[in-house]
Design an enzyme around this catalytic site. Sequence first.
Site, mmCIF file in Angstrom:
data_model
loop_
_atom_site.group_PDB
_atom_site.id
_atom_site.type_symbol
_atom_site.label_atom_id
_atom_site.label_comp_id
_atom_site.label_asym_id
_atom_site.label_seq_id
_atom_site.Cartn_x
_atom_site.Cartn_y
_atom_site.Cartn_z
ATOM 1 C CB CYS A 121 99.356 97.426 38.861
ATOM 2 S SG CYS A 121 97.630 96.724 38.025
ATOM 3 C CG HIS A 264 98.810 101.389 39.836
ATOM 4 N ND1 HIS A 264 98.668 101.429 38.495
ATOM 5 C CD2 HIS A 264 97.829 100.446 40.251
ATOM 6 C CE1 HIS A 264 97.872 100.704 37.990
ATOM 7 N NE2 HIS A 264 97.314 99.895 39.114
ATOM 8 C CG ASN A 294 94.690 99.537 36.676
ATOM 9 O OD1 ASN A 294 95.732 99.559 36.202
ATOM 10 N ND2 ASN A 294 94.303 98.850 37.633
HETATM 11 N N1 ACO Z 1 78.221 99.442 37.162
HETATM 12 C C1 ACO Z 1 77.339 99.420 38.097
HETATM 13 N N2 ACO Z 1 77.404 98.839 39.206
HETATM 14 C C2 ACO Z 1 78.528 98.025 39.508
HETATM 15 C C3 ACO Z 1 79.497 98.111 38.718
HETATM 16 C C4 ACO Z 1 79.361 98.902 37.484
HETATM 17 N N3 ACO Z 1 80.451 98.600 36.510
HETATM 18 N N4 ACO Z 1 80.361 97.057 39.317
HETATM 19 C C5 ACO Z 1 79.874 96.921 40.369
HETATM 20 N N5 ACO Z 1 78.527 97.409 40.469
HETATM 21 C C6 ACO Z 1 77.836 97.276 41.921
HETATM 22 C C7 ACO Z 1 77.945 95.989 42.394
HETATM 23 O O1 ACO Z 1 77.408 94.857 42.106
HETATM 24 C C8 ACO Z 1 77.519 96.392 43.605
HETATM 25 O O2 ACO Z 1 76.156 96.009 43.528
HETATM 26 P P1 ACO Z 1 75.455 95.476 45.075
HETATM 27 O O3 ACO Z 1 75.502 96.457 46.249
HETATM 28 O O4 ACO Z 1 74.038 95.415 44.605
HETATM 29 O O5 ACO Z 1 76.041 94.066 45.260
HETATM 30 C C9 ACO Z 1 77.731 97.747 43.883
HETATM 31 O O6 ACO Z 1 77.745 98.218 42.573
HETATM 32 C C10 ACO Z 1 79.134 98.116 44.659
HETATM 33 O O7 ACO Z 1 80.091 97.217 44.312
HETATM 34 P P2 ACO Z 1 81.459 97.448 44.807
HETATM 35 O O8 ACO Z 1 82.288 96.381 44.265
HETATM 36 O O9 ACO Z 1 81.382 97.742 46.351
HETATM 37 O O10 ACO Z 1 81.866 98.720 44.526
HETATM 38 P P3 ACO Z 1 83.115 99.582 44.545
HETATM 39 O O11 ACO Z 1 82.711 100.959 45.098
HETATM 40 O O12 ACO Z 1 83.886 99.119 45.574
HETATM 41 O O13 ACO Z 1 83.890 99.919 43.349
HETATM 42 C C11 ACO Z 1 85.570 98.880 42.107
HETATM 43 C C12 ACO Z 1 84.166 98.703 42.420
HETATM 44 C C13 ACO Z 1 85.652 100.005 41.130
HETATM 45 C C14 ACO Z 1 86.037 97.784 41.280
HETATM 46 C C15 ACO Z 1 86.592 99.059 43.590
HETATM 47 O O14 ACO Z 1 86.239 98.146 44.212
HETATM 48 C C16 ACO Z 1 87.972 99.227 43.019
HETATM 49 O O15 ACO Z 1 88.546 100.050 42.418
HETATM 50 N N6 ACO Z 1 88.784 98.329 43.639
HETATM 51 C C17 ACO Z 1 90.191 98.217 43.300
HETATM 52 C C18 ACO Z 1 90.579 97.717 41.994
HETATM 53 C C19 ACO Z 1 91.722 97.791 41.593
HETATM 54 O O16 ACO Z 1 92.889 98.643 41.838
HETATM 55 N N7 ACO Z 1 92.380 96.924 40.735
HETATM 56 C C20 ACO Z 1 93.387 96.874 40.155
HETATM 57 C C21 ACO Z 1 94.725 96.431 40.884
HETATM 58 S S1 ACO Z 1 96.042 96.597 40.184
HETATM 59 C C22 ACO Z 1 96.650 95.180 39.220
HETATM 60 O O17 ACO Z 1 97.501 94.509 39.459
HETATM 61 C C23 ACO Z 1 95.988 94.772 38.015
#
Ligand code: ACO
Length: 340
Positions: A121, A264, A294
């Site tokens: 990204c 981004h 994204n």
């Molecule tokens: N719906 C409901 N619950 C979910 C979902 C969903 N879609 N996804 C995860 N959960 C649950 C998990 O299983 C977890 O449950 P648990 O506590 O029972 O284990 C809980 O929600 C919390 O999970 P986390 O992973 O801690 O959630 P977080 O608040 O971190 O959000 C997210 C997850 C949105 C993916 C976040 O970590 C994020 O945005 N990370 C960065 C991603 C990013 O920027 N990626 C792209 C980079 S750019 C590139 O090069 C492609």
Amino acid sequence: MIAVRNGSRARARLVALGAHVPERVVTNAEIETWVDTTDEWITTRTGIRERRFVAEDEAASDLGVVAAERILDEAGMAAADVDVLIVPTASPDHIFPSTAALVADRIGAHKAAAFDLNAGCTGFVYALAQACALIESGIGRNVLVVGAEALSRLMDPTDRSTCILFGDAAAGALLVAEEADAQGVTGFLGFELGADGSGGHDLVVPAGGSRQPLGAVDAPGDACIQMNGREVFRFATRVMVDSCTRMLEAVEMGIDEVDLLIAHQANSRIIDHAVPKLGIDPERVLNNLDRYGNTSSASIPLVLTEARDDGRLEPGHLMLLVAFGAGLTWGSTLVRYEPA
Ligand code: ACO
């Protein structure tokens, strides 16, 4: 193209922007029918309400062609005058040929050198650095950068941690050579770029390359995006602030001198975390995650194109662009929007 080094003192000037998104809108409500999630969870954890997906018969280059034509139209430039076309993408049509070569052919940029650039990204910011260097070294005068992404093709619709995040789009910018002593033109003030492959496994499409060819896929999910969301989140919040701070320090500028911060678009919470740390007025921070999710290498120019259209981006504005992504990579740049 052909280039002869001639002691160029050119400066790269960002003169035009453009974007294209596919028609299909995928709402959070639709994703609720694929996986165990809710609109409320997605909206509060990411800021995303909907995103666009390509049609069955569309790929990254199809989006890139339309975006490229819009950028050239805005600049009033013929495709035949493009010297180099760079397509930053993490979801190219093929491993090879490059998506850039396909786009160049279809828009009629027959004189152009064309290549893809994969920095996840961060691709758009890396590609701007390439384009700037090509112009300022005298190798090319007109360099078109078009981020083109069809990440929905690499997405596992049964993986709720990734299928909520990504969308498809193409967007980019045209950079042209300006004489170094041209009055009132600033161009690019600098770049801060980096990569840390020790975190490569945190955001990866395991199969489809020479490590694990598609014919030897162990599990269906191996051909899709796999992400350690928490680690990527931690990395992104850290590098977004660090990279912007290092960029501003290097040019001895304060955040108050920046008209617009464009990060981004990965997750609104990442941007919201950085804003108070950087001390920038939230009014000067652009965000369109709610409508597009994204879109990787397309995300920064997609926001910029919208901001140009709704008047938030004005000629002469100094923009701080910052990105982070697979690699893991990061990058920022300070550049003025200077349409001809
Ligand atoms: N719906 C409901 N619950 C979910 C979902 C969903 N879609 N996804 C995860 N959960 C649950 C998990 O299983 C977890 O449950 P648990 O506590 O029972 O284990 C809980 O929600 C919390 O999970 P986390 O992973 O801690 O959630 P977080 O608040 O971190 O959000 C997210 C997850 C949105 C993916 C976040 O970590 C994020 O945005 N990370 C960065 C991603 C990013 O920027 N990626 C792209 C980079 S750019 C590139 O090069 C492609």
